[in-house]
Design a protein around this motif. Structure first.
Motif, PDB file in Angstrom:
ATOM      1  N   THR A 108      -0.865   4.707  -1.432  1.00 30.83           N
ATOM      2  CA  THR A 108      -1.807   5.912  -1.199  1.00 30.83           C
ATOM      3  C   THR A 108      -1.715   6.508   0.158  1.00 30.83           C
ATOM      4  OG1 THR A 108      -3.064   5.045  -3.206  1.00 30.83           O
ATOM      5  CG2 THR A 108      -4.071   7.067  -2.120  1.00 30.83           C
ATOM      6  N   TYR A 117       4.091   2.313 -14.826  1.00 28.33           N
ATOM      7  CA  TYR A 117       2.982   2.898 -14.068  1.00 28.33           C
ATOM      8  C   TYR A 117       3.562   3.144 -12.764  1.00 28.33           C
ATOM      9  CZ  TYR A 117      -0.454   3.750 -17.753  1.00 28.33           C
ATOM     10  OH  TYR A 117      -1.264   4.219 -18.673  1.00 28.33           O
ATOM     11  N   SER A 118       4.059   2.149 -12.261  1.00 26.51           N
ATOM     12  CA  SER A 118       4.509   2.190 -10.927  1.00 26.51           C
ATOM     13  C   SER A 118       5.348   3.308 -10.388  1.00 26.51           C
ATOM     14  CB  SER A 118       5.118   0.744 -10.317  1.00 26.51           C
ATOM     15  OG  SER A 118       4.267  -0.172 -10.440  1.00 26.51           O
ATOM     16  N   ILE A 122       5.611   6.040 -12.451  1.00 28.21           N
ATOM     17  CA  ILE A 122       5.004   7.325 -12.526  1.00 28.21           C
ATOM     18  C   ILE A 122       4.180   7.406 -11.426  1.00 28.21           C
ATOM     19  CG2 ILE A 122       3.322   8.448 -13.768  1.00 28.21           C
ATOM     20  CD1 ILE A 122       3.938   6.973 -16.332  1.00 28.21           C
ATOM     21  N   TYR A 123       3.600   6.562 -10.889  1.00 28.07           N
ATOM     22  CA  TYR A 123       2.958   6.469  -9.730  1.00 28.07           C
ATOM     23  C   TYR A 123       3.722   7.121  -8.452  1.00 28.07           C
ATOM     24  CZ  TYR A 123      -0.306   5.799  -6.021  1.00 28.07           C
ATOM     25  OH  TYR A 123      -1.291   5.856  -4.980  1.00 28.07           O
ATOM     26  N   PHE A 138       6.357   8.852  -8.588  1.00 25.20           N
ATOM     27  CA  PHE A 138       6.727  10.357  -8.748  1.00 25.20           C
ATOM     28  C   PHE A 138       5.485  11.189  -8.405  1.00 25.20           C
ATOM     29  CE2 PHE A 138      10.437   8.825 -11.311  1.00 25.20           C
ATOM     30  CZ  PHE A 138      11.378   9.191 -10.347  1.00 25.20           C
ATOM     31  N   PHE A 139       4.354  10.636  -8.963  1.00 24.63           N
ATOM     32  CA  PHE A 139       3.220  11.478  -8.773  1.00 24.63           C
ATOM     33  C   PHE A 139       2.973  11.662  -7.403  1.00 24.63           C
ATOM     34  CE2 PHE A 139      -1.478  11.198  -7.892  1.00 24.63           C
ATOM     35  CZ  PHE A 139      -1.817  12.305  -8.357  1.00 24.63           C
ATOM     36  N   MET A 140       2.969  10.645  -6.557  1.00 23.65           N
ATOM     37  CA  MET A 140       2.631  10.526  -4.939  1.00 23.65           C
ATOM     38  C   MET A 140       3.806  11.488  -4.419  1.00 23.65           C
ATOM     39  SD  MET A 140       0.056   9.180  -4.276  1.00 23.65           S
ATOM     40  CE  MET A 140      -0.075   9.496  -2.653  1.00 23.65           C
ATOM     41  N   GLY A 194       5.028  14.140  -5.638  1.00 20.08           N
ATOM     42  CA  GLY A 194       5.051  15.487  -6.177  1.00 20.08           C
ATOM     43  C   GLY A 194       3.745  15.710  -5.728  1.00 20.08           C
ATOM     44  N   ALA A 195       2.658  15.267  -5.554  1.00 19.19           N
ATOM     45  CA  ALA A 195       1.497  15.554  -4.818  1.00 19.19           C
ATOM     46  C   ALA A 195       1.804  15.741  -3.298  1.00 19.19           C
ATOM     47  CB  ALA A 195       0.377  14.228  -4.924  1.00 19.19           C
ATOM     48  N   ASN A 196       2.732  15.213  -2.882  1.00 19.86           N
ATOM     49  CA  ASN A 196       3.234  15.315  -1.515  1.00 19.86           C
ATOM     50  C   ASN A 196       3.590  16.606  -1.318  1.00 19.86           C
ATOM     51  OD1 ASN A 196       4.803  15.230   1.093  1.00 19.86           O
ATOM     52  ND2 ASN A 196       3.990  13.318   1.307  1.00 19.86           N
ATOM     53  N   ARG A 243       3.351  19.312  -3.176  1.00 20.01           N
ATOM     54  CA  ARG A 243       2.419  20.271  -3.462  1.00 20.01           C
ATOM     55  C   ARG A 243       1.346  20.738  -2.261  1.00 20.01           C
ATOM     56  NH1 ARG A 243       1.866  24.183  -4.067  1.00 20.01           N
ATOM     57  NH2 ARG A 243      -0.027  25.261  -4.948  1.00 20.01           N
TER      58      ARG A 243
END
Ligand code: C2E
Ligand code: MG
Ligand code: MG
Length: 656
Positions: free
Chosen positions: A133, A176-177, A179-180, A182-184, A186-188, A190
């Motif tokens: 994070t 989950y790791s 997904i996490y 990709f999520f991070m 993607g968030a980056n 955006r």
């Protein structure tokens, strides 16, 4: 303040993009901090994982982690401060990338040393997610860096879960790791977009509001900001004994310079004046009894300067210093240009209590200075506003003056020092106003120049001077030469040559006896140079009036075969008291001799001045010593008297 939204140029857009990248680097530095700080609990957790928990161990672990974190932060901080401005953006990106990848890869071995205890594994996972994070948010704006570090940190864990461990629990953790991860990323992506957009908008707004409130040529605040500055000055002195001055500093002849030399030349001059004014302001602010100067620009040729604090008693001396920025000529390529200014001043308290009245009054004082011939300092007085309608009235009257035959020519003798004879005269314009009486040319010639009336007036002067001199020639004074002043605007008149030729023809006057007086500052550009060459082709004589007060280089003296230099009366006035004037006048006379150009001294009033000029070998003189300018009939009397006497008679004797 209402700001104009304007289209940004490509250069401005590039500038903004560059600034955005620089801001992102700064952000990356700040982003590293949560990365590093999140490493503290994470590292502690990992230590606990490996070495188990006891108060002493925890203390030692905490001590190691805390100190190494501090050292990391300090290193980061000093690196950032030291190289922030020196290292290019690209170098920064590379340096940080390497640093962060190195940090991230430190965690990787831990994955392989993962303990078998599930609780400990969870603590370890929490630590890892904390770190990711931290890195994920820290790398906003740096997608590649984000993807690289997150992959370095999480991929070994994911692979370990799926390949080595397997089973439902580890597959869930692995999924989950993933997904996490990709999520991070993607968030980056955006937040990078959002961050860049908001930063761009902020910078654009800053730039647009800067452009709306500043003059982009000189980078000085413009008139939109001036009321705020005046208000700030008012707030400063409000409950004190102090006051301040609002100075309106307006350059003369800028319009002429822009028209003749082009706007680029005018722009260069405005920049140079700004530079000199700010240097003077800085120097004055440092001096004893320092005043604060706020310089703004209000028109293409006018500066408004707040001087705070300033007392009326010392104001004149201090404000006159502003003229000194124009002492040195301005050089455009090889050409030197000498400028003058008109200064108007209003004081807070006595001349106005708000920005509008102070501005209007300083402006009115400046205008009054300009109309009185320019190059003057005028303090606002209530009469100035009363005079302003009068000025307008005067302007209307001047239009009628020519038709109503209110203009007259006076003549002042020019005396040869070798022969003591009157060799000619200068025609000087007078306005006999029906209600104001005689008005000095110094007061209405600037007005005539401003309104363009100088062209028909100048034509009349030439006509009248030639007609009158022709009469004197016919009376037997056949060697008299007439000198006529030409204003700069006349030199730019469309068909000046044609007009002179027509006048010579109409009056039957021989061009050999006509001398034109021009000022050195008028010799500005090719158009004028062409006109001057034509004068010479026509056989006219040329003299340079008020020599020494303007500047345009001296090469023109030879280039145009100037016949006469008229040394300005300001140098003669202080002779013999002032040593500098003596040196200057002697120098100009000597130079005239070398260049074989005649010299004439204006404003000779005393026998001492005359003796001095004779001793220096000056060729001609003009001044009250011999005669004030006279009406034509009185000048005829003077000519007759001098002829009877065999020489020019000093005024004192002529009256007796
Ligand atoms: P200028 O051409 O330098 O004329 C000399 C000025 O000095 C005249 O002022 C004259 O009266 C004054 N003067 C002459 N001898 C003495 C002296 O001994 N002591 C003192 N204190 N002053 C002396 P004037 O007539 O007021 O003219 C002022 C200026 O107005 C002239 O300066 C000239 O630049 C301009 N001017 C006058 N007539 C015309 C004209 O017909 N056309 C143009 N364009 N300008 C003119
Ligand atoms: Mg003159
Ligand atoms: Mg003169």
């Amino acid at each position: 303040m209402q700001l104009l939204k304007k289209q940004l140029s490509l250069e401005e857009k590039n500038q903004i993009n560059h600034q955005v990248r620089a801001e992102l680097i700064d952000h990356l530095y700040r982003g590293c901090l949560p990365g590093v700080i999140s490493g503290v609990p994470a590292s502690t957790a990992i230590f606990i994982n490996f070495y188990g928990y006891s108060p002493l161990r925890l203390l030692i672990e905490w001590y190691i982690v805390f100190n190494s974190t501090l050292a990391g932060l300090a290193g980061l901080y000093f690196f950032h401060i030291k190289y922030k401005n020196r290292v290019s953006i690209q170098t920064w990106e590379w340096t940080y990338s390497l640093m962060m990848c190195a940090c991230a890869s430190l965690w990787v071995p831990c994955i392989y040393l993962m303990p078998n205890d599930l609780t400990r594994q969870f603590m370890f996972l929490i630590a890892l997610f904390l770190i990711t994070t931290g890195y994920g948010t820290g790398t906003i704006g740096q997608l590649k860096l984000c993807a690289a570090t997150l992959n370095i940190i999480l991929m070994p864990l994911i692979l370990w879960c799926f390949i080595i461990k397997g089973g439902i629990v580890y597959n869930i953790i692995g999924t989950y790791s993933l997904i996490y991860l990709f999520f991070m990323i993607g968030a980056n992506i955006r937040s990078t977009q959002w961050f860049k957009d908001s930063l761009k908008l902020k910078l654009e707004n800053t730039l647009v509001s800067y452009q709306a409130t500043h003059d982009l040529l000189t980078q000085l605040p413009n008139q939109r900001l001036l009321p705020q500055y005046i208000q700030a000055a008012i707030n400063k002195v409000k409950n004190t004994q102090d006051t301040f001055a609002l100075v309106c500093f307006s350059l003369n002849r800028m319009e002429m310079i822009n028209d003749s030399l082009g706007h680029q030349a005018g722009d260069l001059i405005m920049q140079a004046v700004t530079h000199r004014l700010t240097a003077l302001a800085a120097q004055q602010s440092k001096a004893a009894n320092a005043s604060e100067y706020v310089i703004t620009i209000s028109r293409k040729d006018t500066f408004n300067i707040i001087i705070l604090p300033l007392q009326r008693e010392t104001a004149e001396e201090k404000i006159k210093l502003l003229f000194s920025v124009l002492n040195e000529p301005f050089f455009l390529e090889k050409q030197g240009i000498k400028l003058t200014a008109s200064i108007g001043v209003s004081f807070y308290g006595s001349d106005g209590n708000d920005d509008q009245s102070l501005l209007v009054n300083a402006d009115a004082a400046m205008l009054q200075g300009k109309r009185s011939g320019g190059n003057r300092l005028e303090f606002y007085r209530t009469e100035i506003n009363e005079q302003l309608p009068k000025q307008l009235e005067l302007e209307t009257d001047l239009h009628a003056a020519l038709q109503n035959k209110q203009l007259l020519l006076y003549y002042q003798p020019l005396v040869c020092l070798r022969t003591n004879q009157i060799i000619g005269m200068e025609a000087l314009l007078r306005w006999s106003h029906p209600t104001h009486g005689f008005i000095s040319p110094a007061n209405f010639i600037p007005l005539a120049e401003e309104t363009g009336l100088i062209v028909p007036i100048g034509e009349w002067v030439l006509q009248e001077a030639c007609r009158q001199t022709q009469l004197w020639h016919q009376m037997g004074f056949s060697s008299l030469k007439i000198a006529v002043n030409l204003a700069e605007k006349q030199l730019r008149q469309k068909d000046l040559i044609g007009t002179i030729q027509r006048i010579l023809k109409e009056t039957g006057f021989d061009s050999d006896y006509l001398e034109l007086e021009i000022t050195e500052t008028a010799i500005l550009d090719e158009a004028i140079i062409h006109v001057i060459k034509e004068f010479k082709n026509m056989g006219l004589s040329l003299s340079v009036d008020d020599f020494g007060t303007g500047y345009s280089g001296l090469s023109y003296l030879k280039r145009f075969s100037i016949n006469k230099i008229k040394i300005d009366q300001s140098f003669i006035r202080d002779i013999p008291a002032n040593y500098d004037s003596i040196t200057i006048v002697s120098g100009i006379i000597a130079m005239g001799k070398e260049l074989k150009v005649n010299t004439l001294c204006e404003g000779v009033e005393t026998q001492e001045q005359l003796d001095f000029l004779k001793s220096k070998g000056c060729d001609f003189v003009q001044g009250y010593y011999f005669s004030k300018p006279l009406a034509a009939n009185h000048f005829t009397d003077l000519l007759i008297k001098s002829q009877e006497h065999g020489a020019a008679i000093p005024a004192a004797l002529s009256k007796a």
